[in-house]
Each structure stands twice: as C-alpha cells, then as structure tokens.
Design a protein around this motif. Structure first.
Motif, PDB file in Angstrom:
ATOM      1  N   ARG A 286     -10.709  -8.332  28.618  1.00 27.49           N
ATOM      2  CA  ARG A 286     -12.069  -8.551  29.113  1.00 27.49           C
ATOM      3  C   ARG A 286     -13.093  -7.814  28.255  1.00 27.49           C
ATOM      4  O   ARG A 286     -12.748  -7.150  27.272  1.00 27.49           O
ATOM      5  CB  ARG A 286     -12.167  -8.087  30.571  1.00 27.49           C
ATOM      6  N   ARG A 287     -14.336  -7.884  28.697  1.00 25.64           N
ATOM      7  CA  ARG A 287     -15.457  -7.325  27.940  1.00 25.64           C
ATOM      8  C   ARG A 287     -15.283  -5.828  27.681  1.00 25.64           C
ATOM      9  O   ARG A 287     -15.562  -5.344  26.585  1.00 25.64           O
ATOM     10  CB  ARG A 287     -16.755  -7.587  28.682  1.00 25.64           C
ATOM     11  N   GLU A 288     -14.797  -5.081  28.675  1.00 23.60           N
ATOM     12  CA  GLU A 288     -14.660  -3.637  28.492  1.00 23.60           C
ATOM     13  C   GLU A 288     -13.597  -3.292  27.450  1.00 23.60           C
ATOM     14  O   GLU A 288     -13.660  -2.250  26.802  1.00 23.60           O
ATOM     15  CB  GLU A 288     -14.343  -2.946  29.825  1.00 23.60           C
ATOM     16  N   HIS A 289     -12.633  -4.182  27.277  1.00 23.26           N
ATOM     17  CA  HIS A 289     -11.621  -3.969  26.240  1.00 23.26           C
ATOM     18  C   HIS A 289     -12.178  -4.312  24.862  1.00 23.26           C
ATOM     19  O   HIS A 289     -11.964  -3.577  23.895  1.00 23.26           O
ATOM     20  CB  HIS A 289     -10.383  -4.818  26.539  1.00 23.26           C
ATOM     21  N   MET A 290     -12.895  -5.438  24.810  1.00 27.00           N
ATOM     22  CA  MET A 290     -13.485  -5.853  23.535  1.00 27.00           C
ATOM     23  C   MET A 290     -14.474  -4.817  23.009  1.00 27.00           C
ATOM     24  O   MET A 290     -14.626  -4.636  21.799  1.00 27.00           O
ATOM     25  CB  MET A 290     -14.193  -7.202  23.708  1.00 27.00           C
ATOM     26  N   ALA A 291     -15.117  -4.093  23.934  1.00 27.85           N
ATOM     27  CA  ALA A 291     -16.151  -3.124  23.548  1.00 27.85           C
ATOM     28  C   ALA A 291     -15.594  -1.952  22.756  1.00 27.85           C
ATOM     29  O   ALA A 291     -16.349  -1.270  22.053  1.00 27.85           O
ATOM     30  CB  ALA A 291     -16.863  -2.606  24.800  1.00 27.85           C
ATOM     31  N   VAL A 292     -14.275  -1.716  22.851  1.00 27.43           N
ATOM     32  CA  VAL A 292     -13.704  -0.551  22.162  1.00 27.43           C
ATOM     33  C   VAL A 292     -12.666  -0.938  21.102  1.00 27.43           C
ATOM     34  O   VAL A 292     -12.015  -0.071  20.540  1.00 27.43           O
ATOM     35  CB  VAL A 292     -13.070   0.421  23.183  1.00 27.43           C
ATOM     36  N   MET A 293     -12.538  -2.220  20.826  1.00 30.44           N
ATOM     37  CA  MET A 293     -11.543  -2.652  19.837  1.00 30.44           C
ATOM     38  C   MET A 293     -11.979  -2.318  18.424  1.00 30.44           C
ATOM     39  O   MET A 293     -13.174  -2.194  18.129  1.00 30.44           O
ATOM     40  CB  MET A 293     -11.295  -4.162  19.962  1.00 30.44           C
ATOM     41  N   LYS A 294     -11.006  -2.212  17.548  1.00 30.93           N
ATOM     42  CA  LYS A 294     -11.268  -1.962  16.134  1.00 30.93           C
ATOM     43  C   LYS A 294     -11.969  -3.151  15.484  1.00 30.93           C
ATOM     44  O   LYS A 294     -11.841  -4.292  15.930  1.00 30.93           O
ATOM     45  CB  LYS A 294      -9.948  -1.748  15.383  1.00 30.93           C
ATOM     46  N   ASP A 295     -12.669  -2.881  14.405  1.00 33.78           N
ATOM     47  CA  ASP A 295     -13.176  -3.943  13.549  1.00 33.78           C
ATOM     48  C   ASP A 295     -11.978  -4.740  13.007  1.00 33.78           C
ATOM     49  O   ASP A 295     -10.951  -4.176  12.636  1.00 33.78           O
ATOM     50  CB  ASP A 295     -13.966  -3.334  12.386  1.00 33.78           C
ATOM     51  N   ALA A 316     -20.289 -13.633  25.307  1.00 29.58           N
ATOM     52  CA  ALA A 316     -21.410 -12.784  25.721  1.00 29.58           C
ATOM     53  C   ALA A 316     -21.492 -11.501  24.903  1.00 29.58           C
ATOM     54  O   ALA A 316     -22.577 -10.932  24.737  1.00 29.58           O
ATOM     55  CB  ALA A 316     -21.274 -12.442  27.204  1.00 29.58           C
ATOM     56  N   SER A 317     -20.355 -11.048  24.384  1.00 32.16           N
ATOM     57  CA  SER A 317     -20.333  -9.805  23.611  1.00 32.16           C
ATOM     58  C   SER A 317     -20.830  -9.989  22.192  1.00 32.16           C
ATOM     59  O   SER A 317     -21.229  -9.016  21.539  1.00 32.16           O
ATOM     60  CB  SER A 317     -18.896  -9.245  23.574  1.00 32.16           C
ATOM     61  N   ALA A 318     -20.791 -11.215  21.695  1.00 29.23           N
ATOM     62  CA  ALA A 318     -21.068 -11.474  20.281  1.00 29.23           C
ATOM     63  C   ALA A 318     -22.517 -11.878  20.043  1.00 29.23           C
ATOM     64  O   ALA A 318     -23.167 -12.496  20.896  1.00 29.23           O
ATOM     65  CB  ALA A 318     -20.132 -12.560  19.764  1.00 29.23           C
ATOM     66  N   VAL A 319     -23.007 -11.529  18.845  1.00 30.57           N
ATOM     67  CA  VAL A 319     -24.341 -11.984  18.446  1.00 30.57           C
ATOM     68  C   VAL A 319     -24.257 -13.246  17.613  1.00 30.57           C
ATOM     69  O   VAL A 319     -25.251 -13.964  17.450  1.00 30.57           O
ATOM     70  CB  VAL A 319     -25.081 -10.880  17.651  1.00 30.57           C
ATOM     71  N   SER A 320     -23.058 -13.530  17.081  1.00 30.23           N
ATOM     72  CA  SER A 320     -22.871 -14.777  16.344  1.00 30.23           C
ATOM     73  C   SER A 320     -21.390 -15.129  16.310  1.00 30.23           C
ATOM     74  O   SER A 320     -20.529 -14.274  16.553  1.00 30.23           O
ATOM     75  CB  SER A 320     -23.409 -14.672  14.908  1.00 30.23           C
ATOM     76  N   ARG A 321     -21.140 -16.374  16.011  1.00 35.99           N
ATOM     77  CA  ARG A 321     -19.769 -16.885  15.960  1.00 35.99           C
ATOM     78  C   ARG A 321     -19.679 -17.887  14.825  1.00 35.99           C
ATOM     79  O   ARG A 321     -20.590 -18.688  14.617  1.00 35.99           O
ATOM     80  CB  ARG A 321     -19.415 -17.554  17.285  1.00 35.99           C
ATOM     81  N   ARG A 322     -18.596 -17.842  14.092  1.00 35.37           N
ATOM     82  CA  ARG A 322     -18.393 -18.847  13.038  1.00 35.37           C
ATOM     83  C   ARG A 322     -16.899 -19.085  12.834  1.00 35.37           C
ATOM     84  O   ARG A 322     -16.064 -18.227  13.124  1.00 35.37           O
ATOM     85  CB  ARG A 322     -19.027 -18.406  11.718  1.00 35.37           C
ATOM     86  N   THR A 323     -16.579 -20.269  12.319  1.00 31.64           N
ATOM     87  CA  THR A 323     -15.195 -20.621  12.009  1.00 31.64           C
ATOM     88  C   THR A 323     -14.909 -20.216  10.572  1.00 31.64           C
ATOM     89  O   THR A 323     -15.549 -20.725   9.641  1.00 31.64           O
ATOM     90  CB  THR A 323     -14.958 -22.130  12.184  1.00 31.64           C
ATOM     91  N   LEU A 333     -19.989  -8.650  16.636  1.00 35.91           N
ATOM     92  CA  LEU A 333     -20.547  -7.858  17.725  1.00 35.91           C
ATOM     93  C   LEU A 333     -21.806  -7.114  17.260  1.00 35.91           C
ATOM     94  O   LEU A 333     -22.031  -6.959  16.056  1.00 35.91           O
ATOM     95  CB  LEU A 333     -19.495  -6.872  18.225  1.00 35.91           C
ATOM     96  N   PRO A 334     -22.645  -6.676  18.171  1.00 38.42           N
ATOM     97  CA  PRO A 334     -23.927  -6.057  17.796  1.00 38.42           C
ATOM     98  C   PRO A 334     -23.779  -4.854  16.868  1.00 38.42           C
ATOM     99  O   PRO A 334     -24.677  -4.598  16.053  1.00 38.42           O
ATOM    100  CB  PRO A 334     -24.522  -5.644  19.149  1.00 38.42           C
ATOM    101  N   ASP A 335     -22.683  -4.121  16.963  1.00 40.67           N
ATOM    102  CA  ASP A 335     -22.521  -2.932  16.119  1.00 40.67           C
ATOM    103  C   ASP A 335     -21.862  -3.244  14.780  1.00 40.67           C
ATOM    104  O   ASP A 335     -21.535  -2.335  14.017  1.00 40.67           O
ATOM    105  CB  ASP A 335     -21.709  -1.863  16.862  1.00 40.67           C
ATOM    106  N   GLY A 336     -21.680  -4.530  14.479  1.00 42.93           N
ATOM    107  CA  GLY A 336     -21.118  -4.928  13.194  1.00 42.93           C
ATOM    108  C   GLY A 336     -19.615  -5.158  13.205  1.00 42.93           C
ATOM    109  O   GLY A 336     -19.065  -5.673  12.221  1.00 42.93           O
ATOM    110  N   ARG A 337     -18.933  -4.791  14.312  1.00 45.52           N
ATOM    111  CA  ARG A 337     -17.499  -5.071  14.385  1.00 45.52           C
ATOM    112  C   ARG A 337     -17.258  -6.568  14.512  1.00 45.52           C
ATOM    113  O   ARG A 337     -18.069  -7.300  15.088  1.00 45.52           O
ATOM    114  CB  ARG A 337     -16.873  -4.348  15.587  1.00 45.52           C
ATOM    115  N   ARG A 338     -16.120  -7.010  13.987  1.00 44.39           N
ATOM    116  CA  ARG A 338     -15.741  -8.428  14.053  1.00 44.39           C
ATOM    117  C   ARG A 338     -14.403  -8.556  14.772  1.00 44.39           C
ATOM    118  O   ARG A 338     -13.452  -7.833  14.458  1.00 44.39           O
ATOM    119  CB  ARG A 338     -15.641  -9.016  12.655  1.00 44.39           C
TER     120      ARG A 338
END
Length: 425
Positions: A286-295, A316-323, A333-338
């Motif tokens: 979920r979102r709380e897990h994604m928030a602390v995952m590695k780049d 909802a966590s991402a600022v952009s998405r691409r294939t 993600l907003p902090d630059g992690r992918r």
C-alpha cells in the motif's frame, strides 16, 4: 483489429486473427511432447469417448499448455468452448490454432474489462454442461447474472487458490448452485504446480522482462503458502537475500526454519529491491509501504487478481508515469524515487512470461481432466458444494507420471500390510 472466425462446429468465435494459427500450432506441438501424462489420458479418451455429447466451457489462461488440455477434452468427445481468465495472458496465435482445431474461442490479448466480461458471457451463451474455471470468474458470472442457467450446470473444476476461496465463501452462505471440484487442493497440484511451477515461472517472467541479475538483491515475498515457498526457494537459489512477510504465525515459523528472514511489510519495504506478492488478498502493498521503498524498487504480483499491489495508491503517490518497455511501468515519486511496476500487476509469470513449465502443467491438467470426468460420472449424488479431488485420482496421476519416466517404486508386502492394519504390535 478484432476478427470473427468460425470454427469447425460452425459456432462463431471471437478472436484476434485466424491467420496467426500456424505459430500457435507449433507452440501446442512443443508442449504436447512434454506432457506425457496428458498424452496417456488423451489416448485413452480417444478410444472410450467419455465426454461424447457434452459441452465444456473453460475459463483459463489461454496459452499452449491450456490449449492442449482443451484438445484432450475434444479427443474425449466433448465440444469445447474457451474464454480467458486473464486478458494479458492470452496468446492470440494459440487461440487461433484452437479455433482451427474445432474449439470455440472468445478471447484476445489485451481485452478491456468490458470485452473480458463479454467473452465470458459469450462462452456461457453456448450453454455448457460443465466447466473448468481459474479464479472463479465463470462461476461468478453464472451466479450473479444467470442463476437459472447455473442450476442446469452439472458441475465443474477450479484451478487456483483464489477461485477456491470464492467457492468456499459461496458454499458457506448457501449460494453455490452446483458441485465444484477443488483441483488446486490436490497433492499432485499444489505440491508441484504451486511450488515448482510458480517458483520457476515467476522468476522467468521477472528476469525476461527486466533483464536484471537476481544474485545479491533483496527479494521480499509476501505470503508463504505453496506459491510463496516456491518463489522464495528459487530466489534463494538465484543468489538473492529473501525476506518473507506473513500474517500466519505457523507459516512465519516455517519460513524461518527454511532459512528466510521474516518481518512486517512496513519494515521489509525499506530493504527490498524486488517485491513479489503471492497472498490472494487485496492491498498487500500500500501507500505507506511505497513511501519508504528504495529508488528503483521493482513491484510484481503472482496472485490471481491484480489487487495485491494497490494500483490506486501507486497512481496517487506518483507525479508521473511512463512505459519504459513492454510490461514495465515507471512511477516517479515527488522526491525523485522511481518504482517499477511489472505487467500492470497481473500474474507476472503469465502476463510477462509463458506460465508454468509444461511438465508441471501436465500434472495439473491431468487432474482437471480426470476430476471433470469424475464430476460428470457422479453428478447424481454430488450436492452443490466444494469437493476435494478423490485420492484415487491424485494417486493415478502420480503413478502415470512415474510410469512415463520409467520410474518404479516399492510395494508393501503382505506382512507389511498386516502390520500397518493392526493395532497389536
């Protein structure tokens, strides 16, 4: 472009392109040479025609091994109708080959949710006598939308854990309208298909999609059922550090004794390089897990439905998405992690691979064929409930497998049989 084809029964099929059939025939030929138990049964069925006059609907992953099951049932005299249990696992060339072989098909790769439901409805419009399901979508539509038709169904078989959970829920509330065989729970299914089949095919799908090394990475496996055991075992064999997350204290202890680390997902989320969900439940990541995952963390699912990794939370966590490439979506993600999401959260071993090895599915599909026959032969005494596969069917598949390999085993002597049957030593 979707094309309508007509099979040899003159029943209209809905498939991608009939001209793809030659490639599908070659795939089916390849797996048929590695499915010895089903070959033995097919030879018997061609002689005895035990399904003559019956119409069977199959809602399964439509690839070469499943196609060979469909052709085996046709060899038994059945009219066979197929639709897909997952829109991304359908192989259009295999479906075209089935149509050329006389199977009615309603499926194409990448079907929209509306098309997917339409295909299941079309299969049910063919008025099957019995069915084989994978995940419960065929049974679900019958009970939700066609209860009158459901009452005419003689029975069926379910292939996977998720489907059996749904069936048992229906049985508990008294809404199940016909008998179903829990093929997934047979020893010759879950001991081999779930452990060795899932274990190998999940890593095949991940490795061919990402083209990354596994050795040295930290792999988080959510769920330590038979599928989770297989995925973890293969990850360890490939050189990964493996963390298991569980809700069951018994399975958690089993994972520890098998040599794996066990911790909650919130803690594992900070350590994993690759995450694989195999729980059959919803919103495991979920979102709380994604928030602390590695780049650069990679998320994949090997449970039946695409709900184990929360796609709304990922969006909802991402600022952009691409294939980035086929079956790899990058979420920035907003902090630059992918975070990288494989195969839209569908079954990674089928949506991004070819599924279980043929030798493994040989056992599962032999169980399906024999269980379906048992269901039809005993329909007068079977109530609308979920049944386990009879032990004699399980043992028959095991014995046929050994015979096909030229392997012999010991038999009990009369003295040993008497010893085991007596309480007086």
């Amino acid at each position: 472009m979707k094309l309508t084809a007509v099979d040899q029964t003159s029943r209209p099929s809905m498939i991608r392109d009939i001209t793809l059939a030659p490639s599908g025939h070659r795939k089916i030929e390849w797996v048929s040479r590695h499915m010895p138990v089903l070959n033995i049964l097919k030879t018997e069925f061609e002689k005895d025609q035990p399904l003559a006059g019956k119409r069977i609907a199959m809602c399964l992953h439509l690839e070469a091994k499943t196609a060979y099951l469909a052709l085996t049932l046709r060899a038994a005299g059945a009219e066979v109708v197929v639709c897909a249990s997952n829109p991304l696992s359908t192989q259009d060339d295999v479906v075209a080959a089935l149509v050329e072989k006389g199977v009615t098909a309603f499926a194409w790769h990448g079907a929209t949710p509306e098309e997917y439901d339409m295909h299941i409805a079309k299969a049910l419009d063919c008025e099957p006598d019995a069915l084989i399901d994978d995940g419960g979508d065929l049974v679900g539509m019958l009970h939700r939308e066609r209860p009158a038709q459901a009452r005419k169904i003689m029975g069926g078989c379910e292939e996977t854990t998720t489907g059996i959970l749904r069936l048992k829920a229906m049985e508990r509330e008294g809404s199940l309208l016909f008998p179903m065989m829990a093929v997934n729970d047979a020893f010759m299914k879950y001991l081999f298909d779930n452990r060795y089949g899932t274990g190998q095919s999940v890593w095949d799908g991940i490795m061919r999609t990402t083209n990354l090394v596994v050795a040295g990475k930290t792999v988080v496996v959510a769920g330590y059922g038979w599928c989770g055991k297989g995925v973890s075992m293969r990850a360890k064999g490939l050189g990964a550090r493996v963390i298991v997350t569980e809700i069951d204290p018994i399975k958690a202890n089993e994972a520890l004794l098998d040599g794996f680390e066990v911790m909650p997902m919130q803690q594992a989320a900070t350590e994993g390089d690759v995450f694989i969900t195999v729980t059959g439940n919803v919103n495991v990541i979920r979102r709380e897990h994604m928030a602390v995952m590695k780049d650069n963390a990679i998320l994949a699912n090997a449970g039946h439905f695409d709900v184990e990794v929360s796609k709304p939370d990922l969006e909802a966590s991402a600022v952009s998405r691409r294939t980035l490439k086929n079956n790899i979506e990058e979420y920035l993600l907003p902090d630059g992690r992918r975070l990288y999401f494989l195969a839209e959260g569908r079954l990674v071993n089928l949506a991004a691979g070819d599924g279980h090895p043929a030798e493994v599915m040989d056992l599962s599909f032999s169980l399906q064929a024999l269980s379906l026959l048992y269901m039809l032969e005993n329909r007068e005494r079977l109530l609308p409930r979920v049944y386990n596969v009879p032990e004699e069917i399980d043992r028959k598949v095991a014995e046929l497998r050994l015979r096909s390999l030229g392997v012999e085993i010991d038999r009990l002597t009369e003295e040993q049989e008497r010893y085991l049957a007596s309480w007086q030593l």
